[in-house]
Scaffold this motif. Structure first.
Motif, mmCIF file in Angstrom:
data_model
loop_
_atom_site.group_PDB
_atom_site.id
_atom_site.type_symbol
_atom_site.label_atom_id
_atom_site.label_comp_id
_atom_site.label_asym_id
_atom_site.label_seq_id
_atom_site.Cartn_x
_atom_site.Cartn_y
_atom_site.Cartn_z
ATOM 1 N N ALA A 135 3.155 6.999 -4.362
ATOM 2 C CA ALA A 135 3.195 8.119 -3.415
ATOM 3 C C ALA A 135 4.641 8.579 -3.312
ATOM 4 O O ALA A 135 5.553 7.755 -3.203
ATOM 5 N N LEU B 105 4.227 14.312 2.055
ATOM 6 C CA LEU B 105 3.901 13.606 0.818
ATOM 7 C C LEU B 105 3.628 14.635 -0.268
ATOM 8 O O LEU B 105 3.216 15.764 0.026
ATOM 9 N N ASP C 132 -3.901 5.668 -3.893
ATOM 10 C CA ASP C 132 -3.052 5.861 -5.076
ATOM 11 C C ASP C 132 -2.022 4.743 -5.154
ATOM 12 O O ASP C 132 -1.549 4.245 -4.131
ATOM 13 N N SER D 205 3.131 7.324 4.056
ATOM 14 C CA SER D 205 2.693 8.137 5.203
ATOM 15 C C SER D 205 3.550 7.853 6.432
ATOM 16 O O SER D 205 3.900 8.774 7.176
ATOM 17 N N ASP E 282 -0.768 13.238 -3.962
ATOM 18 C CA ASP E 282 -0.950 11.873 -3.473
ATOM 19 C C ASP E 282 -2.147 11.771 -2.524
ATOM 20 O O ASP E 282 -2.321 12.613 -1.639
ATOM 21 N N ASP E 283 -2.932 10.710 -2.723
ATOM 22 C CA ASP E 283 -4.127 10.467 -1.916
ATOM 23 C C ASP E 283 -4.201 8.997 -1.526
ATOM 24 O O ASP E 283 -3.632 8.135 -2.212
ATOM 25 N N PRO E 284 -4.948 8.669 -0.444
ATOM 26 C CA PRO E 284 -5.124 7.265 -0.073
ATOM 27 C C PRO E 284 -5.647 6.452 -1.262
ATOM 28 O O PRO E 284 -6.501 6.926 -2.014
ATOM 29 N N ASP F 237 0.869 -1.180 0.000
ATOM 30 C CA ASP F 237 0.000 0.000 0.000
ATOM 31 C C ASP F 237 0.903 1.225 0.000
ATOM 32 O O ASP F 237 1.396 1.651 1.048
ATOM 33 N N TYR G 281 0.520 4.473 -0.423
ATOM 34 C CA TYR G 281 0.166 5.671 0.343
ATOM 35 C C TYR G 281 0.377 5.462 1.843
ATOM 36 O O TYR G 281 0.927 6.323 2.520
ATOM 37 N N THR G 282 -0.033 4.305 2.364
ATOM 38 C CA THR G 282 0.109 4.040 3.794
ATOM 39 C C THR G 282 1.579 3.966 4.193
ATOM 40 O O THR G 282 1.990 4.551 5.204
#
Length: 128
Positions: free
Chosen positions: A41, A30, A38, A20, A34-36, A14, A16-17
């Motif tokens: 990232a 970030l 995606d 993060s 970028d968004d959850p 994942d 994005y996670t």
């Protein structure tokens, strides 16, 4: 003209996670796009690009990051990173203050936390 490294790409379950986690660990934001959810990232300031791939991590990393705390001790930084979700993999810290801690990010990618420059200078001063 030669080439330069634009960024290091890190495969992840994942993007994005995981990005993060590293964003919080490094204090770098970030990328604004970028968004959850995606599949990519980017932490531009650190040169790290996270990409979602279907394969899971199965072996030891062939390359890893070595972190040096800038405004805290190695011990304080290890504690902070553990609170963010890292795990301690191997403790190579020695009683004399040398060594490092091997941690893993939430997806199991190993990285090391070394002494800060201030800790190194203090130890050199005491030895000298």
């Amino acid at each position: 003209m030669t080439s330069k490294i634009r960024h290091m790409t890190i495969d992840s379950a994942d993007a994005y996670t995981l990005a993060s986690f590293w964003s919080a660990a490094l204090g770098e934001p970030l990328h604004a796009d970028d968004d959850p959810g995606d599949e990519e990232a980017l932490i531009e300031g650190a040169g790290l690009l996270f990409v979602t791939v279907p394969e899971r991590k199965t072996t030891k990393n062939r390359i890893h990051l070595d972190l040096q705390p800038q405004d805290r001790t190695r011990e304080e930084e290890v504690d902070r990173l553990l609170a963010l979700g890292a795990t301690l993999v191997d403790d190579r810290r020695r009683a004399d203050g040398t060594g490092w801690a091997v941690l893993a990010d939430p997806e199991g990618n190993e990285f090391c936390v070394e002494r800060s420059a201030a800790e190194r200078a203090e130890q050199a001063e005491q030895a000298g």
